[in-house]
Design an enzyme around this catalytic site. Structure first.
Site, PDB file in Angstrom:
ATOM      1  N   ASN A 190      20.177  17.455 -13.681  1.00  8.48           N
ATOM      2  CA  ASN A 190      20.799  16.671 -12.613  1.00  8.48           C
ATOM      3  C   ASN A 190      21.999  17.449 -12.098  1.00  8.48           C
ATOM      4  O   ASN A 190      22.584  18.232 -12.834  1.00  8.48           O
ATOM      5  CB  ASN A 190      21.258  15.315 -13.171  1.00  8.48           C
ATOM      6  CG  ASN A 190      21.633  14.356 -12.071  1.00  8.48           C
ATOM      7  OD1 ASN A 190      20.761  13.883 -11.338  1.00  8.48           O
ATOM      8  ND2 ASN A 190      22.912  14.088 -11.917  1.00  8.48           N
ATOM      9  N   SER A 214       4.201   5.327  -6.329  1.00  8.38           N
ATOM     10  CA  SER A 214       4.468   3.916  -6.076  1.00  8.38           C
ATOM     11  C   SER A 214       4.489   3.108  -7.359  1.00  8.38           C
ATOM     12  O   SER A 214       3.806   3.428  -8.322  1.00  8.38           O
ATOM     13  CB  SER A 214       3.407   3.322  -5.144  1.00  8.38           C
ATOM     14  OG  SER A 214       3.684   1.931  -4.968  1.00  8.38           O
ATOM     15  N   LYS A 244       1.006   7.797   1.057  1.00  7.51           N
ATOM     16  CA  LYS A 244       2.053   6.925   0.502  1.00  7.51           C
ATOM     17  C   LYS A 244       2.772   6.168   1.619  1.00  7.51           C
ATOM     18  O   LYS A 244       3.105   4.989   1.486  1.00  7.51           O
ATOM     19  CB  LYS A 244       3.060   7.735  -0.329  1.00  7.51           C
ATOM     20  CG  LYS A 244       4.270   6.931  -0.817  1.00  7.51           C
ATOM     21  CD  LYS A 244       3.839   5.780  -1.708  1.00  7.51           C
ATOM     22  CE  LYS A 244       4.917   5.007  -2.442  1.00  7.51           C
ATOM     23  NZ  LYS A 244       6.147   4.648  -1.855  1.00  7.51           N
ATOM     24  N   HIS A 274       0.593   3.396   2.627  1.00 11.51           N
ATOM     25  CA  HIS A 274       0.697   2.397   1.545  1.00 11.51           C
ATOM     26  C   HIS A 274       1.911   1.501   1.787  1.00 11.51           C
ATOM     27  O   HIS A 274       1.827   0.277   1.721  1.00 11.51           O
ATOM     28  CB  HIS A 274       0.815   3.107   0.186  1.00 11.51           C
ATOM     29  CG  HIS A 274       1.312   2.227  -0.931  1.00 11.51           C
ATOM     30  ND1 HIS A 274       2.643   1.844  -1.053  1.00 11.51           N
ATOM     31  CD2 HIS A 274       0.668   1.630  -1.959  1.00 11.51           C
ATOM     32  CE1 HIS A 274       2.776   1.066  -2.106  1.00 11.51           C
ATOM     33  NE2 HIS A 274       1.595   0.912  -2.674  1.00 11.51           N
ATOM     34  N   ASN A 275       3.036   2.121   2.101  1.00 13.11           N
ATOM     35  CA  ASN A 275       4.248   1.334   2.329  1.00 13.11           C
ATOM     36  C   ASN A 275       4.139   0.466   3.575  1.00 13.11           C
ATOM     37  O   ASN A 275       4.621  -0.669   3.585  1.00 13.11           O
ATOM     38  CB  ASN A 275       5.468   2.248   2.429  1.00 13.11           C
ATOM     39  CG  ASN A 275       5.972   2.673   1.059  1.00 13.11           C
ATOM     40  OD1 ASN A 275       5.193   2.787   0.126  1.00 13.11           O
ATOM     41  ND2 ASN A 275       7.255   2.920   0.948  1.00 13.11           N
ATOM     42  N   GLU A 322       2.242  -2.372   2.600  1.00 16.44           N
ATOM     43  CA  GLU A 322       3.148  -3.189   1.767  1.00 16.44           C
ATOM     44  C   GLU A 322       4.007  -4.105   2.661  1.00 16.44           C
ATOM     45  O   GLU A 322       4.167  -5.298   2.376  1.00 16.44           O
ATOM     46  CB  GLU A 322       4.012  -2.221   0.948  1.00 16.44           C
ATOM     47  CG  GLU A 322       5.144  -2.816   0.146  1.00 16.44           C
ATOM     48  CD  GLU A 322       5.971  -1.696  -0.533  1.00 16.44           C
ATOM     49  OE1 GLU A 322       5.405  -0.892  -1.289  1.00 16.44           O
ATOM     50  OE2 GLU A 322       7.196  -1.636  -0.288  1.00 16.44           O
TER      51      GLU A 322
END
Ligand code: 6PG
Length: 478
Positions: A32, A128, A182, A185-186, A189
């Protein structure tokens, strides 16, 4: 060079993905930007598996087995580019950088092309399932090269959710295909969440039901065709009580929906591709309307409803109608979403198996639902299916809903309850199946003011009328 895979970005999604990999027996390098976060993750979870914390990007890269696989889980946009630049400095030909964030697929394509020049693989992978999914099994949608999937795929398939023993992860297609899928997909959603909310709103305002009772209805619906994660959590949320006031939790939440942009991307992309994703668009705009407090206040102060104020005689029948309106609108949204994926695949030359997309959404992701199996079956029956709704199973399902759907939309319109996705999905359904559309008039208007030409129903060719002259019709093409 010991770790199987690395994750950089130790916010909750990144650390959960790293823990999931470690719990599944992979040796995971973690990194990080601020070292303290890496140390905290290591201290808290070191017993879950084998972690290799690194302080610098160079050490992080050097701790990976070749060909190296480094997952990025940082903010989309600039921060992602910065991390890619840093990682790629220390990487060798054949190494793989994987972006598991919600990136815009055009950014992913740009990054993939740039890294390919340097001999590196860049994989945009949609992930997801939220924090829970990242830790215990998400649905994963990786794009990129086949070679990168050969190295990465087995690890992702292992940590993904599984349904009937089948992993919810597959190679979607080249470069940005994973992030594209994706994104859609959202978008779905958003539509799914909005249709649930429209049913809730009508139960609340038209039937006067409280949140608890509405929660019971959703719990009941979750036993049938609508069985899905979103219906399940809706029932839970509606039955939850606010700890401060004891009121229904949903009633103390400000009614302004936020959005991070993936729904808008889906709509913008659909406009570019010329695909009518009306359900997703209305769901996205519904959030925009809700979020504009000043506009709503101005409208509330002046605009009168003039509603019919009809009583609903048969409450049980109305609830049954709502279930059908929800289901039919949901089918429209999925059909439109799959059409967008098909058009994207055609435009960007991705070999996307539509049935496999439904298969990897059966578990792990936010839109996971029983009926996704039916979508896979439809594409198995007819891989080049033009319209999901035209599949015999879906045609039969939606046909059963039509009378109820019309009653709900008519009632909502007459009585002043907004149901934008129910209504626009029904309009789409009637438009797409219409024998003839008023587009003929639009073409005539375009020809009138802009000489944009038109085609005839009874002949070949392109025509124009001399509207400002003698009104003759001339054929324009040869
Ligand atoms: C998922 C979710 C996830 C996230 C969305 C929410 O598939 O796990 O879609 O990606 O919750 O970014 O988006 P909004 O903040 O726009 O609702």
């Amino acid at each position: 060079n010991v770790a199987d895979i690395g994750v950089t970005g130790m916010a909750v999604m990144g650390s959960n993905l790293a823990r999931n990999l470690a719990r599944n027996g992979f040796k995971v390098a973690i990194h990080n930007r601020s070292v303290a976060k890496t140390e905290t993750v290591y201290e808290n979870y070191k017993d879950e598996g084998e972690f290799f914390p690194s302080e610098s990007t160079e050490d992080f890269v050097n701790s990976l087995q070749k060909p190296r696989v480094a997952i990025i889980m940082v903010k989309a946009g600039g921060p992602t580019d910065a991390v890619i630049d840093e990682l790629s400095q220390y990487m060798d030909e054949g190494d793989i950088i994987v972006d598991c964030g919600n990136a815009l697929f055009t950014d992913t394509r740009r990054r993939e092309h740039a890294l390919r020049e340097k001999g590196l693989h860049f994989v945009g992978a949609g992930v997801s399932g939220g924090e829970e999914g990242a830790l215990n099994g998400p649905s994963i949608m990786p794009g990129g090269t086949v070679e990168s999937y050969d190295r990465l795929g087995p690890m992702f398939e292992k940590i993904s959710a599984h349904v009937d023993g089948v992993p919810c992860c597959t190679h979607v297609g080249a470069d940005g295909a994973g992030h594209f899928v994706k994104m859609v997909h959202n978008g779905i959603e958003y539509a799914d969440m909005q249709v649930i909310s429209e049913a809730y709103d009508l139960m609340k305002r038209a039937l006067g039901m409280d949140a608890d009772a509405i929660g019971d209805v959703f719990a009941e619906w979750n036993k049938g065709d609508l069985e899905s994660f979103l219906i399940e959590i809706t029932a839970i949320v509606l039955k939850h009580k606010d700890s401060r006031t004891g009121q229904a939790f949903v009633d103390v939440i400000l009614d302004q929906a936020a959005q991070k942009g993936t729904g808008a991307w889906t709509v913008q992309t659909a406009l570019d591709l010329g695909v009518p994703v009306t359900g997703i668009a209305e769901a996205t705009f519904a959030r925009s309307i809700s979020g504009d407090a000043a506009e709503r206040e101005a409208a509330r102060a002046t605009l009168k409803g003039e509603t019919l104020d009809e009583e609903i005689a048969d409450k049980a029948q109305f609830i049954d109608d709502l279930q059908k309106a929800l289901y039919a609108s949901k089918l429209v949204a999925y059909s439109q979403g799959f059409e967008e994926i098909a058009k994207g695949a055609e435009t960007y030359d991705w070999d996307i198996k539509l049935g496999d997309m439904a298969k990897i959404w059966r578990g792990g992701c936010i839109i996971r639902a029983k009926f996704l199996n039916r979508i896979t079956e439809a594409y198995d029956r007819e891989p080049s299916l033009k319209l999901l709704l035209a599949d015999p199973y879906f045609t039969e399902e939606i046909t059963k809903c039509v009378p109820a759907w019309r009653r709900v939309v008519a009632y909502a319109a007459a009585n002043g309850f907004p149901a934008p996705v129910f209504a626009s999905s029904l309009a789409y359904y009637d438009a797409v199946r219409a024998e003839r559309l008023p587009a003929a008039l639009v073409q005539a208007q375009r020809d009138y003011f802009g000489a944009h030409t038109y085609k005839r129903v009874d002949d070949e060719g392109t025509y124009h009328v001399e509207w400002s002259g003698d009104l003759t019709e001339t054929r324009q093409d040869g």
